[in-house]
Design a protein around this motif. Structure first.
Motif, short mmCIF file in Angstrom:
data_model
loop_
_atom_site.label_atom_id
_atom_site.label_comp_id
_atom_site.label_asym_id
_atom_site.label_seq_id
_atom_site.Cartn_x
_atom_site.Cartn_y
_atom_site.Cartn_z
N THR A 46 0.85 -1.18 0.00
CA THR A 46 0.00 0.00 0.00
C THR A 46 0.89 1.24 0.00
O THR A 46 1.82 1.33 0.79
CB THR A 46 -0.91 0.01 1.24
OG1 THR A 46 -1.65 -1.21 1.28
CG2 THR A 46 -1.86 1.19 1.22
N ALA A 50 0.64 3.91 5.30
CA ALA A 50 -0.08 2.66 5.57
C ALA A 50 0.77 1.44 5.24
O ALA A 50 0.80 0.47 6.00
CB ALA A 50 -1.39 2.64 4.79
N GLY A 51 1.46 1.46 4.11
CA GLY A 51 2.30 0.33 3.73
C GLY A 51 3.47 0.13 4.68
O GLY A 51 3.86 -1.00 4.99
N ALA A 54 2.10 -1.42 7.81
CA ALA A 54 1.82 -2.84 7.55
C ALA A 54 3.10 -3.66 7.57
O ALA A 54 3.15 -4.76 8.13
CB ALA A 54 1.10 -3.00 6.21
N ALA A 181 -2.30 -1.13 8.52
CA ALA A 181 -2.39 -0.18 7.41
C ALA A 181 -3.69 0.62 7.45
O ALA A 181 -3.87 1.55 6.67
CB ALA A 181 -2.28 -0.92 6.08
#
Length: 195
Positions: A46, A50-51, A54, A181
């Motif tokens: 992402t 967010a990535g 994650a 995320a």
């Protein structure tokens, strides 16, 4: 206060260690692209903070005490090269993916990892916007007993695959990454598919 390039680089790895969403918003650009997400849960690819969040959740689910001591930094106007070590203890399943599906699940070994990495970060407008890495993954897999495989770990990995524990671990870590995320809790990678 704005961070300089070296502070941004170090902060990126603090995000992986801690999962701090406020720091992620400050350090990671909204269009950040992590080229290294290919072996991670889908949510790790992402864009933006967010990535990164994650990716941190994925790594912390496998390695307790995760840390990235910095060994050296070089920079130019728009890039930072950071040499560091990835360290931690393998206390949860380390799940690797290929094309969004379960590739390999290494059951917890309790072993310590400690290996070098070099990361290239592109910086724009005071934030990280691209990430690439050269990692010594073979050393890490050797430290875990995966490469070359120890007979005991190879047997456990086969048992996990046959019993479905590997698929359940992939589903769990995909869910953790998606939640970190901020994606819908129902979002899951197709990790249960067998490669």
């Amino acid at each position: 206060m704005a961070m300089d390039h070296e502070e941004l680089a170090a902060a990126l790895f603090r995000i992986l260690e801690t999962g701090d969403p406020g720091l992620a918003a400050q350090v990671v650009g909204p269009d950040n692209h992590n080229r290294e997400a290919a072996v991670a849960p889908v949510a790790c690819a992402t864009p933006g903070p967010a990535g990164t969040l994650a990716s941190g959740a994925w790594l912390r689910s496998a390695f307790s005490g995760l840390r990235f001591p910095v060994l050296g930094v070089a920079r130019n106007e728009h890039q930072v090269w950071i040499r560091l070590r990835m360290q931690g203890r393998h206390t949860g399943p380390f799940v690797r993916f290929r094309d969004g599906a379960l590739d390999q699940a290494v059951p917890p070994t309790g072993r310590d990892i400690d290996f070098e990495q070099v990361h290239l970060l592109d910086i724009r407008d005071g934030r990280v916007v691209r990430h690439e890495a050269v990692r010594d993954d073979l050393t890490m897999l050797g430290q875990l007993g995966v490469f070359p495989p120890t007979p005991a770990l190879a047997a456990r990995m086969v048992a996990w695959k046959v019993s479905g524990r590997a698929a359940r671990a992939a589903d769990r870590v995909s869910t953790l990454a998606a939640e970190a995320a901020g994606l819908a809790s129902g979002h899951r990678a197709a990790a249960h598919r067998r490669a």
